[in-house]
Design a protein around this motif. Structure first.
Motif, PDB file in Angstrom:
ATOM      1  N   VAL A  64       0.833  -1.206   0.000  1.00 65.56           N
ATOM      2  CA  VAL A  64       0.000   0.000   0.000  1.00 65.56           C
ATOM      3  C   VAL A  64       0.867   1.255   0.000  1.00 65.56           C
ATOM      4  CG1 VAL A  64      -1.665   1.355   1.333  1.00 65.56           C
ATOM      5  CG2 VAL A  64      -1.976  -1.117   1.078  1.00 65.56           C
ATOM      6  N   ASN A  65       1.917   1.268   0.815  1.00 63.39           N
ATOM      7  CA  ASN A  65       2.800   2.441   0.861  1.00 63.39           C
ATOM      8  C   ASN A  65       3.485   2.668  -0.483  1.00 63.39           C
ATOM      9  OD1 ASN A  65       2.171   3.033   3.510  1.00 63.39           O
ATOM     10  ND2 ASN A  65       3.943   1.966   4.368  1.00 63.39           N
ATOM     11  N   HIS A  66       3.826   1.587  -1.166  1.00 65.25           N
ATOM     12  CA  HIS A  66       4.433   1.711  -2.497  1.00 65.25           C
ATOM     13  C   HIS A  66       3.467   2.398  -3.457  1.00 65.25           C
ATOM     14  CE1 HIS A  66       6.393   0.762  -6.258  1.00 65.25           C
ATOM     15  NE2 HIS A  66       5.400  -0.037  -6.625  1.00 65.25           N
ATOM     16  N   LEU A  67       2.211   1.980  -3.442  1.00 62.12           N
ATOM     17  CA  LEU A  67       1.215   2.583  -4.340  1.00 62.12           C
ATOM     18  C   LEU A  67       0.938   4.030  -3.960  1.00 62.12           C
ATOM     19  CD1 LEU A  67      -1.207  -0.467  -4.670  1.00 62.12           C
ATOM     20  CD2 LEU A  67       0.358   0.423  -6.420  1.00 62.12           C
ATOM     21  N   LEU A  68       0.873   4.317  -2.678  1.00 58.05           N
ATOM     22  CA  LEU A  68       0.668   5.696  -2.235  1.00 58.05           C
ATOM     23  C   LEU A  68       1.828   6.582  -2.678  1.00 58.05           C
ATOM     24  CD1 LEU A  68      -0.674   5.069   1.381  1.00 58.05           C
ATOM     25  CD2 LEU A  68      -1.986   5.994  -0.533  1.00 58.05           C
ATOM     26  N   SER A  69       3.046   6.040  -2.622  1.00 58.57           N
ATOM     27  CA  SER A  69       4.218   6.828  -3.023  1.00 58.57           C
ATOM     28  C   SER A  69       4.198   7.158  -4.511  1.00 58.57           C
ATOM     29  CB  SER A  69       5.504   6.065  -2.680  1.00 58.57           C
ATOM     30  OG  SER A  69       5.713   4.974  -3.581  1.00 58.57           O
ATOM     31  N   LEU A  70       3.441   6.375  -5.284  1.00 65.01           N
ATOM     32  CA  LEU A  70       3.314   6.618  -6.724  1.00 65.01           C
ATOM     33  C   LEU A  70       2.140   7.542  -7.030  1.00 65.01           C
ATOM     34  CD1 LEU A  70       3.975   2.982  -8.021  1.00 65.01           C
ATOM     35  CD2 LEU A  70       5.544   4.931  -8.117  1.00 65.01           C
ATOM     36  N   GLY A  71       1.499   8.053  -6.009  1.00 70.42           N
ATOM     37  CA  GLY A  71       0.422   9.005  -6.191  1.00 70.42           C
ATOM     38  C   GLY A  71      -0.968   8.414  -6.254  1.00 70.42           C
ATOM     39  N   HIS A  72      -1.105   7.122  -6.043  1.00 73.81           N
ATOM     40  CA  HIS A  72      -2.421   6.485  -6.079  1.00 73.81           C
ATOM     41  C   HIS A  72      -3.155   6.740  -4.765  1.00 73.81           C
ATOM     42  CE1 HIS A  72      -1.621   4.249  -9.793  1.00 73.81           C
ATOM     43  NE2 HIS A  72      -0.402   4.079  -9.317  1.00 73.81           N
ATOM     44  N   SER A  73      -4.402   7.149  -4.866  1.00 71.93           N
ATOM     45  CA  SER A  73      -5.234   7.313  -3.679  1.00 71.93           C
ATOM     46  C   SER A  73      -6.506   6.465  -3.778  1.00 71.93           C
ATOM     47  CB  SER A  73      -5.612   8.783  -3.473  1.00 71.93           C
ATOM     48  OG  SER A  73      -6.303   9.291  -4.597  1.00 71.93           O
ATOM     49  N   ARG A  74      -6.876   6.057  -4.985  1.00 71.14           N
ATOM     50  CA  ARG A  74      -8.008   5.147  -5.155  1.00 71.14           C
ATOM     51  C   ARG A  74      -7.430   3.755  -5.425  1.00 71.14           C
ATOM     52  NH1 ARG A  74     -12.831   6.864  -5.055  1.00 71.14           N
ATOM     53  NH2 ARG A  74     -13.666   5.088  -6.197  1.00 71.14           N
ATOM     54  N   ILE A  75      -7.223   3.024  -4.344  1.00 76.02           N
ATOM     55  CA  ILE A  75      -6.570   1.716  -4.412  1.00 76.02           C
ATOM     56  C   ILE A  75      -7.599   0.639  -4.093  1.00 76.02           C
ATOM     57  CG2 ILE A  75      -4.716   0.272  -3.511  1.00 76.02           C
ATOM     58  CD1 ILE A  75      -3.303   2.878  -2.639  1.00 76.02           C
ATOM     59  N   GLY A  76      -7.782  -0.291  -5.007  1.00 72.85           N
ATOM     60  CA  GLY A  76      -8.698  -1.389  -4.793  1.00 72.85           C
ATOM     61  C   GLY A  76      -7.991  -2.589  -4.186  1.00 72.85           C
ATOM     62  N   PHE A  77      -8.771  -3.442  -3.537  1.00 75.67           N
ATOM     63  CA  PHE A  77      -8.216  -4.669  -2.957  1.00 75.67           C
ATOM     64  C   PHE A  77      -9.114  -5.839  -3.322  1.00 75.67           C
ATOM     65  CE2 PHE A  77      -7.727  -7.743   0.585  1.00 75.67           C
ATOM     66  CZ  PHE A  77      -6.375  -8.006   0.439  1.00 75.67           C
ATOM     67  N   ILE A  78      -8.515  -6.908  -3.816  1.00 75.54           N
ATOM     68  CA  ILE A  78      -9.255  -8.137  -4.123  1.00 75.54           C
ATOM     69  C   ILE A  78      -8.814  -9.183  -3.116  1.00 75.54           C
ATOM     70  CG2 ILE A  78      -9.778  -9.897  -5.837  1.00 75.54           C
ATOM     71  CD1 ILE A  78      -9.187  -7.828  -7.987  1.00 75.54           C
ATOM     72  N   SER A  79      -9.715  -9.535  -2.214  1.00 81.85           N
ATOM     73  CA  SER A  79      -9.382 -10.430  -1.111  1.00 81.85           C
ATOM     74  C   SER A  79      -9.577 -11.886  -1.520  1.00 81.85           C
ATOM     75  CB  SER A  79     -10.248 -10.114   0.107  1.00 81.85           C
ATOM     76  OG  SER A  79     -11.558 -10.621  -0.080  1.00 81.85           O
ATOM     77  N   GLY A  80      -9.070 -12.757  -0.647  1.00 81.21           N
ATOM     78  CA  GLY A  80      -9.354 -14.171  -0.803  1.00 81.21           C
ATOM     79  C   GLY A  80     -10.672 -14.514  -0.133  1.00 81.21           C
ATOM     80  N   PRO A  81     -11.036 -15.797  -0.118  1.00 84.00           N
ATOM     81  CA  PRO A  81     -12.300 -16.215   0.510  1.00 84.00           C
ATOM     82  C   PRO A  81     -12.353 -15.804   1.977  1.00 84.00           C
ATOM     83  CG  PRO A  81     -11.351 -17.999  -0.789  1.00 84.00           C
ATOM     84  CD  PRO A  81     -10.304 -16.920  -0.715  1.00 84.00           C
TER      85      PRO A  81
END
Length: 234
Positions: A64-81
């Motif tokens: 998550v911190n990596h994506l935030l550092s790239l300027g992403h603020s709308r980050i989706g998550f696909i979980s497991g069961p």
């Protein structure tokens, strides 16, 4: 279950079950056998039973911190069961990370930890108003499905949407583009499993709980968010 049963039937000296996707009833059944066992993130430490715990919180936080550092603020998550403890841990950590940065959007879809589930989940996320500019998948097979689903939607990775997996399976480095992912070091996992088995052999000693670290492997499926993409997501 059948494979483990056959091994125990052959009177092996110990068994390491390196998957968190195992039925709890089977865990109890295996734990009652007179054979040292090592589980991955499931089961309880007992006589002859050890458990290796993965630091999922560290891995998800790094991603998550990596994506935030790239300027992403709308980050989706696909979980497991949701019936898997490890899947629930990863999802909870993801949401906690976003909240700590003041991001309250819950762009979350549940999947089945398989490629087809990743395809369906990313389609659902892309159909939402204000779709994500980046997606973290709960495992690499799901992430591979996400890559396929994004291509099917006529979008590009990472130009239109960044993707991060979890596990660093062998094929992750050969996807198109190569997958940024959270690595579970296979060598460390094997070493911990052997140490746990050897420690509980001979006299049926009580098992132990060992912890396994993770590390982020940055490849080409993540990039800085483009302003045009970010504005479309609002």
């Amino acid at each position: 279950a059948q494979s483990v049963g056959r091994m125990i039937g052959r009177k092996v000296d110990g068994v390491a079950i390196m998957t968190s996707e195992i039925d709890t009833g089977l865990i109890d059944q295996l734990s009652s056998r007179d054979v040292p066992l090592v589980f991955l993130d499931v089961g309880k430490v007992a006589i002859g039973v050890s458990n290796i715990k993965v630091n999922y919180a560290h891995g998800v936080t790094e991603a998550v911190n990596h994506l935030l550092s790239l300027g992403h603020s709308r980050i989706g998550f696909i979980s497991g069961p949701s019936d898997l403890k490890s899947a629930r841990q990863r999802r909870a950590t993801f949401l906690r990370c976003l909240r700590s940065h003041g991001i309250m959007d819950r762009l979350v879809e549940e999947s089945n930890h398989k490629v087809d589930g990743g395809v369906r989940a990313i389609a659902n996320l892309l159909d939402r108003p204000g779709p994500p500019t980046a997606v973290l998948a709960s495992n690499d097979l799901t992430a591979i499905g996400v890559l396929r689903g994004i291509r099917q939607a006529g979008l590009r990775v990472p130009e239109d949407i960044s993707v991060v997996g979890f596990d660093d399976i062998h094929m992750a480095q050969f996807t198109e583009p190569p997958l940024t992912t959270v690595r579970l070091a296979r060598e460390q996992l094997a070493d911990l499993a052997c140490r746990a088995l050897l420690a509980s052999m001979g006299g049926r000693r009580k098992g132990c709980e060992l912890r396994m670290s993770t590390s982020l492997v940055i490849r080409e499926s993540t990039a800085r968010v483009r302003q045009s993409v970010a504005s479309r997501a609002v």
